[in-house]
Motif scaffolding. Sequence first.
Motif, PDB file in Angstrom:
ATOM      1  N   HIS A 144       0.815  -1.226   0.000  1.00 38.71           N
ATOM      2  CA  HIS A 144       0.000   0.000   0.000  1.00 38.71           C
ATOM      3  C   HIS A 144       0.845   1.271   0.000  1.00 38.71           C
ATOM      4  O   HIS A 144       0.310   2.365  -0.104  1.00 38.71           O
ATOM      5  CB  HIS A 144      -0.942  -0.005   1.207  1.00 38.71           C
ATOM      6  CG  HIS A 144      -2.044  -1.011   1.064  1.00 38.71           C
ATOM      7  ND1 HIS A 144      -3.318  -0.678   0.676  1.00 38.71           N
ATOM      8  CD2 HIS A 144      -2.053  -2.355   1.221  1.00 38.71           C
ATOM      9  CE1 HIS A 144      -4.074  -1.769   0.606  1.00 38.71           C
ATOM     10  NE2 HIS A 144      -3.320  -2.798   0.940  1.00 38.71           N
ATOM     11  N   ARG A 253      -3.609  11.591   8.184  1.00 43.68           N
ATOM     12  CA  ARG A 253      -3.030  11.083   9.419  1.00 43.68           C
ATOM     13  C   ARG A 253      -1.774  11.892   9.696  1.00 43.68           C
ATOM     14  O   ARG A 253      -1.114  12.347   8.762  1.00 43.68           O
ATOM     15  CB  ARG A 253      -2.580   9.636   9.175  1.00 43.68           C
ATOM     16  CG  ARG A 253      -3.278   8.588   9.899  1.00 43.68           C
ATOM     17  CD  ARG A 253      -2.773   7.193   9.566  1.00 43.68           C
ATOM     18  NE  ARG A 253      -1.944   7.013   8.410  1.00 43.68           N
ATOM     19  CZ  ARG A 253      -0.616   7.032   8.431  1.00 43.68           C
ATOM     20  NH1 ARG A 253       0.048   7.257   9.560  1.00 43.68           N
ATOM     21  NH2 ARG A 253       0.073   6.844   7.324  1.00 43.68           N
ATOM     22  N   LYS A 258       3.226  12.997   4.825  1.00 43.79           N
ATOM     23  CA  LYS A 258       2.073  13.751   4.294  1.00 43.79           C
ATOM     24  C   LYS A 258       2.404  15.222   4.003  1.00 43.79           C
ATOM     25  O   LYS A 258       1.585  15.936   3.436  1.00 43.79           O
ATOM     26  CB  LYS A 258       0.889  13.673   5.273  1.00 43.79           C
ATOM     27  CG  LYS A 258       0.442  12.245   5.604  1.00 43.79           C
ATOM     28  CD  LYS A 258      -0.184  11.540   4.412  1.00 43.79           C
ATOM     29  CE  LYS A 258      -0.694  10.152   4.782  1.00 43.79           C
ATOM     30  NZ  LYS A 258      -1.181   9.396   3.632  1.00 43.79           N
ATOM     31  N   PRO A 288      -5.684  13.406  12.640  1.00 43.33           N
ATOM     32  CA  PRO A 288      -5.603  12.563  13.835  1.00 43.33           C
ATOM     33  C   PRO A 288      -4.169  12.084  14.070  1.00 43.33           C
ATOM     34  O   PRO A 288      -3.439  11.822  13.113  1.00 43.33           O
ATOM     35  CB  PRO A 288      -6.519  11.380  13.501  1.00 43.33           C
ATOM     36  CG  PRO A 288      -6.781  11.446  12.040  1.00 43.33           C
ATOM     37  CD  PRO A 288      -6.440  12.803  11.542  1.00 43.33           C
ATOM     38  N   VAL A 330     -12.691  12.361  12.255  1.00 46.52           N
ATOM     39  CA  VAL A 330     -14.031  12.889  11.978  1.00 46.52           C
ATOM     40  C   VAL A 330     -14.817  11.764  11.306  1.00 46.52           C
ATOM     41  O   VAL A 330     -14.256  11.022  10.498  1.00 46.52           O
ATOM     42  CB  VAL A 330     -13.910  14.103  11.029  1.00 46.52           C
ATOM     43  CG1 VAL A 330     -15.274  14.599  10.609  1.00 46.52           C
ATOM     44  CG2 VAL A 330     -13.126  15.225  11.690  1.00 46.52           C
ATOM     45  N   ASP A 352       3.615   9.376  -1.281  1.00 47.30           N
ATOM     46  CA  ASP A 352       2.463   8.599  -0.823  1.00 47.30           C
ATOM     47  C   ASP A 352       2.221   7.467  -1.811  1.00 47.30           C
ATOM     48  O   ASP A 352       2.343   7.671  -3.024  1.00 47.30           O
ATOM     49  CB  ASP A 352       1.209   9.497  -0.780  1.00 47.30           C
ATOM     50  CG  ASP A 352       0.327   9.205   0.425  1.00 47.30           C
ATOM     51  OD1 ASP A 352       0.314   8.054   0.866  1.00 47.30           O
ATOM     52  OD2 ASP A 352      -0.357  10.136   0.900  1.00 47.30           O
ATOM     53  N   MET A 354      -0.680   5.884  -2.594  1.00 52.38           N
ATOM     54  CA  MET A 354      -1.783   6.339  -3.434  1.00 52.38           C
ATOM     55  C   MET A 354      -2.267   7.694  -2.918  1.00 52.38           C
ATOM     56  O   MET A 354      -2.065   8.712  -3.500  1.00 52.38           O
ATOM     57  CB  MET A 354      -2.923   5.299  -3.398  1.00 52.38           C
ATOM     58  CG  MET A 354      -4.193   5.708  -4.104  1.00 52.38           C
ATOM     59  SD  MET A 354      -3.966   6.211  -5.820  1.00 52.38           S
ATOM     60  CE  MET A 354      -3.405   4.721  -6.598  1.00 52.38           C
ATOM     61  N   ASN A 355      -2.906   7.703  -1.798  1.00 52.57           N
ATOM     62  CA  ASN A 355      -3.610   8.790  -1.117  1.00 52.57           C
ATOM     63  C   ASN A 355      -5.087   8.780  -1.498  1.00 52.57           C
ATOM     64  O   ASN A 355      -5.496   9.286  -2.543  1.00 52.57           O
ATOM     65  CB  ASN A 355      -3.010  10.180  -1.360  1.00 52.57           C
ATOM     66  CG  ASN A 355      -3.557  11.150  -0.314  1.00 52.57           C
ATOM     67  OD1 ASN A 355      -4.769  11.367  -0.253  1.00 52.57           O
ATOM     68  ND2 ASN A 355      -2.696  11.670   0.526  1.00 52.57           N
ATOM     69  N   LEU A 356      -5.844   8.190  -0.595  1.00 53.82           N
ATOM     70  CA  LEU A 356      -7.283   8.050  -0.836  1.00 53.82           C
ATOM     71  C   LEU A 356      -8.037   9.341  -0.578  1.00 53.82           C
ATOM     72  O   LEU A 356      -9.124   9.542  -1.127  1.00 53.82           O
ATOM     73  CB  LEU A 356      -7.846   6.921   0.034  1.00 53.82           C
ATOM     74  CG  LEU A 356      -7.299   5.531  -0.313  1.00 53.82           C
ATOM     75  CD1 LEU A 356      -7.889   4.473   0.604  1.00 53.82           C
ATOM     76  CD2 LEU A 356      -7.599   5.177  -1.768  1.00 53.82           C
ATOM     77  N   GLU A 360     -11.294  10.758  -2.475  1.00 51.01           N
ATOM     78  CA  GLU A 360     -12.521  11.079  -1.746  1.00 51.01           C
ATOM     79  C   GLU A 360     -12.930  12.532  -1.993  1.00 51.01           C
ATOM     80  O   GLU A 360     -14.111  12.827  -2.162  1.00 51.01           O
ATOM     81  CB  GLU A 360     -12.311  10.850  -0.243  1.00 51.01           C
ATOM     82  CG  GLU A 360     -12.143   9.379   0.128  1.00 51.01           C
ATOM     83  CD  GLU A 360     -11.644   9.173   1.555  1.00 51.01           C
ATOM     84  OE1 GLU A 360     -11.512   8.018   1.960  1.00 51.01           O
ATOM     85  OE2 GLU A 360     -11.371  10.164   2.260  1.00 51.01           O
TER      86      GLU A 360
END
Length: 468
Positions: A144, A253, A258, A288, A330, A352, A354-356, A360
Motif C-alpha cells: 500500500h 493522518r 504527508k 488525527p 471525523v 504517498d 496512493m492517497n485516498l 474522496e
Amino acid sequence: MPKDGSTEAGGLAVALEGALKQNGGLWFGWSGKIVGNASEQPEIVQAGNITFAVVDLSQKDYDEYYAGFANRALWPICHYRLDLLQIDRHDTEGYFRVNRTFAASLAPLLRPDDLIWVHDYHFIPFASELRKLGFNNRIGFFLHIPWPPSDIASALPAYERFLKDLGGYDVIGFHTPQDAENFQQCLVREGIGSAVGAGEHQIDSRRIRIGAFPVGIDTEAFARTAVRGEKNALVRRMQASLAGRDLIIGVDRLDYSKGIKQRIESFSCFIRSNPAFRNRVTYLQITPKSRSDVPEYKRMQREIAEHSGTTNGSLGEVDWTPIRYVNRTVGHAALAGLYRMSRVGLVTPLRDGMNLVAKEFVAAQRPEDPGVLVLSRFAGAAHELDCSVLVNPYDAEACAAAIARALQMPLEERRERWTTMMKRLQTNTVEAWCGQFLACLDGEAELQGEPRRPRERGGSLPLEAAPI
Ligand code: ADQ
C-alpha cells in the motif's frame, strides 16, 4: 478493522470485507491488542460467511516488529526518507520472527485451494514463511506504500533477504507503474532471478507477476455520503463559522510523509503573497495523531502544532484565525460533507503510495460547482488524477501560486477537470481493484484452460495489515 465490521472503517477495509463476503473467506491478522502472554492460537469469530481469525502481540513483538522495524525502517525507506531510517538488529529479527509466528498461527486454518492475499509492508516475508511450512497455494502481495528505487531500497537491513522472500509470492502488486518498475529494477540489480517479459520475473522455479493495481474507492457510495454530509451537524456548524469565507481543506493522518509542515508553509506563503485573500479564506487541517509511540512521530506532533500556532500568530487578526488545526478523527459523513463545502482540497504528501483523501475529495464534489484539488506529484493518485492542479510540495512558492490559481479558477475549467477525474474514479473503483488483483492471482488456472474449481469457502483471504 473490527471483527463485525461495524465502526467507521476506512473504505479500503470495507471493500476488502465486501470482496470476502461475495464468496466467503477467512480474514487473518493482528487483533490490535498487546498482551502479556500472546498465544499463537488465533481467536476465531464467525460473522456470516466470513471467519475472522486474529492474534495478539506481546509487548516485545509490538516494539520490535511494529513500532520498530515496520515503522522505523520500512516506512521511512519506502517513503524515501533515508535520514529517518533506524537500524536495530533486534527490530529486524523481531520483524521476521513475528511473520514466522503469524504464518504458523494461520497454517492450521488453511486449505489447499485457498487463494491468499497478503497486505502491506508488515508482512513482506509472509509467503516465504508459508512456503517453508509446505504451502503451495497461490499467494499474492499488495504493497500500500511506495517502493523506492534500488539505491534507496538497498539501505534496508536484510535487503537481499527481503527481495528473496518476496520471491515467495505469485503476484506482487503496487499502486503505480513506477513502484513496480523500481521493484523489478531492485531484483535485476541484485541478480535475483531474471526478467522474463514485461511485469514477469522468474525466480528459481517460480514465475512472479509484478504489476500496478491502483487502489480505488467506492466512488458512488462516497458521493452519496457527501450529499448526506451537507446536512451533518458538524458540517453546518463549520459552514456557519466560516462567515462567508472560502474553505481550504487538508485531511491526513499525522505523518511526516504527508508534508503537513510544508503545506502550512505554502499556505502562509500564499497569504503573504496574496494579501487580497486575507480574512477571505480559512484553512482547515484535520489530522488525527498516529504512531505516537514512535519517537519521530512524537517530535513531529509538537513541531507541526507549534508551526501552525506561530503561523496563526503572525498572520491572524482579531476576527480571523487563518489555520484551524484539529487533531481528531471525523466521522465519514462529516468528512465527506466538509470536502464538499471546500473550494480547495490540499493533498500535498512528500511521498504517498496512493492517497485516498485525494480520491474522496473529488468524489465528494458538487457536479455543478466543484472545488479544485491541489495534488502532489509525489502521490500515487497523481497518475489517475492528472487533471488536478499538480504541485511539487517542497516548493512553497509554487504551491502558494497553485492555491491562488485554484481559488480563482473559472467554473467551466473546474467542471472540465472534475468531470474527467470523476469518470476515472467511477471506473477504477475499489471493487474493480479487488477484482483485477484476484483475477490476476487466480489467473493461472484460466491461462492453462482449466475450469475454475468451486471453492467451498471462497478462498480469497486477505491478511490484514496492522493498523497504521
Ligand atoms: P494512509 O497513509 O492512511 O494509507 P490515505 O490513503 O490518505 O492514507 O487514507 C487515509 C484514510 O483515512 C482515508 O480514507 C481518509 O478519509 C481517512 N482519514 C484520514 N484522516 C481522517 C480523519 N481525521 N477522520 C476520519 N478519517 C480520516 C496507506 C498509504 C496510502 C494508500 C492507502 C491505501 O499510505 O498511500 O492510499 O494506504 O492503499
